[in-house]
Design an enzyme around this catalytic site. Structure first.
Site, PDB file in Angstrom:
ATOM      1  N   THR A  94       0.793  -1.163  -0.001  1.00  0.00           N
ATOM      2  CA  THR A  94       0.072  -0.007  -0.030  1.00  0.00           C
ATOM      3  C   THR A  94       0.944   1.241  -0.041  1.00  0.00           C
ATOM      4  OG1 THR A  94      -1.617  -1.168   1.389  1.00  0.00           O
ATOM      5  CG2 THR A  94      -1.761   1.368   1.231  1.00  0.00           C
ATOM      6  N   LYS A 169      -7.734   1.755  -2.967  1.00  0.00           N
ATOM      7  CA  LYS A 169      -7.358   1.076  -1.706  1.00  0.00           C
ATOM      8  C   LYS A 169      -7.599   2.371  -0.526  1.00  0.00           C
ATOM      9  CE  LYS A 169      -5.283  -1.018   1.797  1.00  0.00           C
ATOM     10  NZ  LYS A 169      -5.675  -2.186   2.310  1.00  0.00           N
ATOM     11  N   LYS A 244      -1.889   5.272   8.768  1.00  0.00           N
ATOM     12  CA  LYS A 244      -1.044   5.092   7.466  1.00  0.00           C
ATOM     13  C   LYS A 244      -1.982   5.452   6.218  1.00  0.00           C
ATOM     14  CE  LYS A 244       1.562   2.377   4.207  1.00  0.00           C
ATOM     15  NZ  LYS A 244       1.845   1.066   3.719  1.00  0.00           N
TER      16      LYS A 244
HETATM   17  P1  NAD Z   1       5.959  -5.530   7.394  1.00  0.00           P
HETATM   18  O1  NAD Z   1       6.663  -4.431   8.106  1.00  0.00           O
HETATM   19  O2  NAD Z   1       5.388  -6.899   8.364  1.00  0.00           O
HETATM   20  O3  NAD Z   1       6.886  -6.322   6.331  1.00  0.00           O
HETATM   21  C1  NAD Z   1       7.540  -5.388   5.289  1.00  0.00           C
HETATM   22  C2  NAD Z   1       8.845  -6.400   4.970  1.00  0.00           C
HETATM   23  O4  NAD Z   1       9.523  -5.641   3.929  1.00  0.00           O
HETATM   24  C3  NAD Z   1       9.505  -6.553   6.030  1.00  0.00           C
HETATM   25  O5  NAD Z   1       9.670  -7.996   6.441  1.00  0.00           O
HETATM   26  C4  NAD Z   1      10.919  -5.727   5.814  1.00  0.00           C
HETATM   27  O6  NAD Z   1      12.182  -6.345   6.261  1.00  0.00           O
HETATM   28  C5  NAD Z   1      10.984  -5.938   4.153  1.00  0.00           C
HETATM   29  N1  NAD Z   1      11.794  -5.179   3.511  1.00  0.00           N
HETATM   30  C6  NAD Z   1      11.796  -3.582   3.704  1.00  0.00           C
HETATM   31  N2  NAD Z   1      12.723  -2.676   2.834  1.00  0.00           N
HETATM   32  C7  NAD Z   1      13.120  -3.911   2.247  1.00  0.00           C
HETATM   33  C8  NAD Z   1      13.906  -4.204   0.957  1.00  0.00           C
HETATM   34  N3  NAD Z   1      14.721  -2.928   0.798  1.00  0.00           N
HETATM   35  N4  NAD Z   1      14.307  -5.100   0.155  1.00  0.00           N
HETATM   36  C9  NAD Z   1      13.590  -6.525   1.019  1.00  0.00           C
HETATM   37  N5  NAD Z   1      12.641  -6.393   1.937  1.00  0.00           N
HETATM   38  C10 NAD Z   1      12.556  -5.254   2.564  1.00  0.00           C
HETATM   39  O7  NAD Z   1       4.582  -5.172   6.644  1.00  0.00           O
HETATM   40  P2  NAD Z   1       3.241  -5.691   6.248  1.00  0.00           P
HETATM   41  O8  NAD Z   1       2.234  -5.769   7.393  1.00  0.00           O
HETATM   42  O9  NAD Z   1       3.703  -6.904   5.716  1.00  0.00           O
HETATM   43  O10 NAD Z   1       2.804  -4.854   5.194  1.00  0.00           O
HETATM   44  C11 NAD Z   1       3.275  -5.002   3.840  1.00  0.00           C
HETATM   45  C12 NAD Z   1       2.429  -3.854   3.163  1.00  0.00           C
HETATM   46  O11 NAD Z   1       1.071  -4.335   3.060  1.00  0.00           O
HETATM   47  C13 NAD Z   1       2.225  -2.405   3.775  1.00  0.00           C
HETATM   48  O12 NAD Z   1       2.296  -1.488   2.394  1.00  0.00           O
HETATM   49  C14 NAD Z   1       0.894  -2.311   4.176  1.00  0.00           C
HETATM   50  O13 NAD Z   1       0.285  -1.079   4.206  1.00  0.00           O
HETATM   51  C15 NAD Z   1       0.104  -3.347   3.451  1.00  0.00           C
HETATM   52  N6  NAD Z   1      -0.939  -3.902   4.063  1.00  0.00           N
HETATM   53  C16 NAD Z   1      -0.858  -4.221   5.300  1.00  0.00           C
HETATM   54  C17 NAD Z   1      -1.804  -5.046   5.937  1.00  0.00           C
HETATM   55  C18 NAD Z   1      -1.947  -5.921   7.256  1.00  0.00           C
HETATM   56  O14 NAD Z   1      -2.809  -6.096   7.876  1.00  0.00           O
HETATM   57  N7  NAD Z   1      -0.387  -6.082   7.702  1.00  0.00           N
HETATM   58  C19 NAD Z   1      -3.035  -5.161   5.384  1.00  0.00           C
HETATM   59  C20 NAD Z   1      -3.162  -4.694   3.684  1.00  0.00           C
HETATM   60  C21 NAD Z   1      -1.998  -4.040   3.376  1.00  0.00           C
END
Ligand code: NAD
Length: 298
Positions: A94, A169, A244
């Site tokens: 997102t 979204k 966010k």
């Molecule tokens: P998270 O922080 O758990 O996971 C993100 C991952 O990306 C981490 O493991 C981090 O180490 C990795 N990362 C960061 N920079 C990186 C790079 N340069 N190279 C490789 N890996 C890298 O976040 P999440 O909860 O999994 O959310 C991910 C996305 O999904 C976000 O944009 C969030 O807004 C969206 N989202 C989350 C949810 C939810 O309920 N958690 C629901 C819908 C959408």
């Protein structure tokens, strides 16, 4: 069976990559976190040493990263440099509409097909393979995007051109943030007026106040179907995540000149709630702010 590069294996990406492996695809995964990478390997993926290495021989590249700057950097520095031009690039994070369009522009200039495909549904849906994807891409590319997302999806909807997946979204989540606040206010007022919450639930569910926040995600414990309210507002959709998305909506409104006074008020209220120490609570817990009972949450 396709060769899939999966970058970003956090709360969401971990389950999503596992479902691609479970569907029989060859998933080469990368995350900056060694723990996240180990979890993906345990779920059937192979580990790459970098994002560039993961995409070198990929047919599909999927990213699930925290925010716009991460996506811009990983695309500019690694994916667009190292992936074969035939690879289909899909970003499921997102992020802001501007970043999505900028990455799409860079990808197109380099000769790639690209889609922004953010998701609705949380960690449990990511694990179960039941996310809803809203997709911004060229119409001709949509069937291939839909096929690539299928192992992680219960619904994949084409929103329009690049950036419209992210637009869908943030508009949806702004509506949700506002409707939840209205729902919380209404239940708090009902309580003050001596109207039982379960009675109001039944009446509002069949009246013009009906909405998802009332009927499927009621913020009052013990009323309606099971929700995070029944688990002390743990799990579910964290206030920090709602905040966010509301910030992204306000940013997009400012840049596009749209009037979103309710979205602005929602952002302010969730920011206040988060600043009181409740960023990790489900967003429906904001009802305690309306009740003047924040102490009940600590
Ligand atoms: P998270 O922080 O758990 O996971 C993100 C991952 O990306 C981490 O493991 C981090 O180490 C990795 N990362 C960061 N920079 C990186 C790079 N340069 N190279 C490789 N890996 C890298 O976040 P999440 O909860 O999994 O959310 C991910 C996305 O999904 C976000 O944009 C969030 O807004 C969206 N989202 C989350 C949810 C939810 O309920 N958690 C629901 C819908 C959408």
């Amino acid at each position: 069976m396709a060769r899939i590069a999966f970058i970003g294996l956090g709360n969401m990406g971990g389950g999503m990559a596992a479902n691609q492996a479970k569907a029989g695809h060859d998933v080469l995964a990368f995350d900056l976190s060694a723990t996240a990478l180990e979890r993906a390997v345990a779920a059937g993926c192979s580990a790459a040493g970098s994002a560039a290495e993961a995409v070198t021989d990929a047919e599909v590249v999927i990213t699930m990263l925290p925010a716009g700057p991460h996506v811009r950097a990983v695309y500019s520095d690694q994916i667009l440099q190292s992936a074969p031009k035939s690879a289909l690039l899909i970003d499921c994070s997102t992020i802001d509409v501007e970043s999505a369009r900028s990455v799409a522009g860079e990808a197109a200039a380099a000769g790639f097909r690209f889609a922004d495909a953010p998701v609705s549904g949380g960690v449990m849906a990511a694990e179960a393979g039941t996310l809803a994807f809203m997709v911004g891409c060229e119409a001709a590319d949509f069937p291939a995007v839909e096929t690539a997302l299928a192992p992680m999806s219960r619904a994949t909807i084409h929103a329009g051109e690049h950036g419209t997946g992210q637009a869908a979204k943030i508009c949806n989540n702004m509506l949700l943030g506002v409707s939840m606040l209205g729902t919380c206010e209404a239940f708090a007022l009902a309580e003050k007026l001596g109207l039982a919450a379960d009675r109001f639930f039944e009446i509002a569910s069949k009246s013009s106040g009906q909405c998802w926040s009332v009927t499927s995600y009621c913020p009052v414990p013990g009323v309606g179907p099971q929700t995070p309210a029944d688990r002390g507002y743990e799990g579910g959709f964290a206030t920090a995540m709602m905040l966010k998305d509301l910030k992204l909506a306000q940013d997009a409104a400012a840049k596009s000149g749209a009037a979103t006074p309710m979205g602005a008020q929602a952002e302010a209220l969730y920011a206040l709630f988060a600043a009181n120490g409740f960023a990790g609570k489900d967003f429906s817990a904001v009802i305690e702010l309306m009740r003047g009972r924040l102490g009940a949450l600590s």
